[in-house]
Design a protein around this motif. Structure first.
Motif, PDB file in Angstrom:
ATOM      1  N   LEU A 109       0.855  -1.180   0.000  1.00 44.21           N
ATOM      2  CA  LEU A 109       0.000   0.000   0.000  1.00 44.21           C
ATOM      3  C   LEU A 109       0.891   1.230   0.000  1.00 44.21           C
ATOM      4  CD1 LEU A 109      -2.750  -0.911   2.643  1.00 44.21           C
ATOM      5  CD2 LEU A 109      -2.904  -1.053   0.148  1.00 44.21           C
ATOM      6  N   ALA A 110       0.613   2.161  -0.905  1.00 44.16           N
ATOM      7  CA  ALA A 110       1.340   3.425  -0.977  1.00 44.16           C
ATOM      8  C   ALA A 110       0.350   4.536  -0.644  1.00 44.16           C
ATOM      9  CB  ALA A 110       1.923   3.622  -2.376  1.00 44.16           C
ATOM     10  N   LEU A 111       0.490   5.117   0.534  1.00 46.00           N
ATOM     11  CA  LEU A 111      -0.489   6.070   1.055  1.00 46.00           C
ATOM     12  C   LEU A 111       0.078   7.478   1.010  1.00 46.00           C
ATOM     13  CD1 LEU A 111      -1.709   3.953   4.118  1.00 46.00           C
ATOM     14  CD2 LEU A 111      -2.481   3.876   1.724  1.00 46.00           C
ATOM     15  N   ASP A 112      -0.520   8.306   0.183  1.00 38.38           N
ATOM     16  CA  ASP A 112       0.024   9.629  -0.134  1.00 38.38           C
ATOM     17  C   ASP A 112      -0.760  10.739   0.559  1.00 38.38           C
ATOM     18  OD1 ASP A 112       1.569  11.559  -1.310  1.00 38.38           O
ATOM     19  OD2 ASP A 112       0.987  11.106  -3.366  1.00 38.38           O
ATOM     20  N   GLY A 113      -0.030  11.657   1.203  1.00 39.78           N
ATOM     21  CA  GLY A 113      -0.659  12.863   1.750  1.00 39.78           C
ATOM     22  C   GLY A 113      -1.355  12.658   3.081  1.00 39.78           C
ATOM     23  N   ILE A 114      -0.634  12.166   4.079  1.00 40.15           N
ATOM     24  CA  ILE A 114      -1.245  11.921   5.386  1.00 40.15           C
ATOM     25  C   ILE A 114      -1.800  13.198   5.993  1.00 40.15           C
ATOM     26  CG2 ILE A 114      -0.808  11.091   7.742  1.00 40.15           C
ATOM     27  CD1 ILE A 114       1.226   9.212   6.617  1.00 40.15           C
ATOM     28  N   GLU A 115      -1.211  14.345   5.642  1.00 37.77           N
ATOM     29  CA  GLU A 115      -1.697  15.607   6.214  1.00 37.77           C
ATOM     30  C   GLU A 115      -3.169  15.861   5.881  1.00 37.77           C
ATOM     31  OE1 GLU A 115       0.098  16.270   2.219  1.00 37.77           O
ATOM     32  OE2 GLU A 115       0.908  15.450   4.090  1.00 37.77           O
ATOM     33  N   ALA A 116      -3.682  15.226   4.835  1.00 39.29           N
ATOM     34  CA  ALA A 116      -5.069  15.441   4.425  1.00 39.29           C
ATOM     35  C   ALA A 116      -6.065  14.928   5.451  1.00 39.29           C
ATOM     36  CB  ALA A 116      -5.339  14.775   3.074  1.00 39.29           C
ATOM     37  N   ILE A 117      -5.671  13.917   6.230  1.00 32.70           N
ATOM     38  CA  ILE A 117      -6.621  13.366   7.218  1.00 32.70           C
ATOM     39  C   ILE A 117      -6.243  13.739   8.648  1.00 32.70           C
ATOM     40  CG2 ILE A 117      -7.307  11.503   5.691  1.00 32.70           C
ATOM     41  CD1 ILE A 117      -5.115  10.601   8.610  1.00 32.70           C
TER      42      ILE A 117
END
Length: 244
Positions: A109-117
């Motif tokens: 899994l490549a999870l991009d942009g943790i700041e969004a949540i």
């Protein structure tokens, strides 16, 4: 509604491969390749540290190549015969649990942009639960964010702690030489005739954000193909004027 995997045509773009990334920190490419399962002779390929130290947390401002590396790792996993999914978290805000659960049959899994949540407790809990399930199932995870875990406005201390356990790769903006190298390589892969004077003009006169420069190069590629012309400074200026 779940978040599907990206189309293969995008994920397998020749521009977004581990070997095309310019100025990566020492050891970063080898580590991502191993995590993706692409190192046949690497004894650590496929190994999962129970504390999460083998997972990767990419950090850096916008435009430094975080998404490039995430997509490149997915492409590397596919080459190795493993299933991978890229998730831009900004597209799953408010429904992250459903989105992630639908993708937990993947190997990476490549999870991009943790700041969004960050600051959205339900999404944070969903990400935390996915961390634990992925660890138990042996799924590899790569995170990307603009800030370090301690700097994110997370409300869930346990999630911050888990993210902090990942191996951190810090990405920094390229200088003009690095940006020029990226554009030259991109043009060469397309068979695009880009004169050095036109490249220098782009770097001096246009927005130096790498994302904007590569988008401009893509437009020039289409215009050059249609006109059957080399990309010279006059052609570059005319194309920009036509776009305006």
């Amino acid at each position: 509604m779940s978040i599907p995997q990206l189309p293969l045509t995008l994920r397998h773009s020749p521009d977004q491969r581990l070997e095309t990334f310019v100025n990566a920190p020492d050891g970063a490419i080898a580590q991502l390749r191993s995590l993706a399962g692409g190192s046949d002779d690497d004894e650590t390929a496929g190994y999962r540290d129970p504390l999460g130290a083998d997972w990767v947390y990419l950090v850096g401002p916008a435009g430094v190549g975080k998404t490039h590396l995430l997509l490149a790792a997915c492409a590397q996993a596919d080459i190795a015969g493993r299933r991978a999914a890229y998730v831009p978290l900004s597209a799953a805000v408010g429904r992250l649990r459903e989105a992630l659960q639908s993708l937990e049959t993947n190997d990476l899994l490549a999870l991009d942009g943790i700041e969004a949540i960050a600051g959205r407790r339900e999404d944070e809990v969903a990400l935390f639960d996915t961390y634990n399930r992925a660890r138990q199932a042996g799924i590899a995870v790569i995170y990307a964010a603009r800030e370090n875990p301690d700097e994110l406005k997370l409300t869930l201390p346990d999630l911050r702690s888990r993210l902090s356990q990942c191996t951190r790769i810090v990405l920094t903006p390229l200088d003009d030489d690095g940006r020029a190298q990226v554009l030259r390589q991109r043009a060469q892969r397309r068979g695009l005739a880009l004169e050095e004077a036109a490249l220098e003009w782009m770097l001096k006169r246009m927005d130096r954000d790498l994302g904007g420069l590569t988008q401009l190069l893509d437009k020039l590629d289409r215009a050059s193909l249609a006109a059957q012309r080399r990309i010279t400074v006059p052609f570059l200026k005319r194309t920009i004027d036509d776009e305006a």
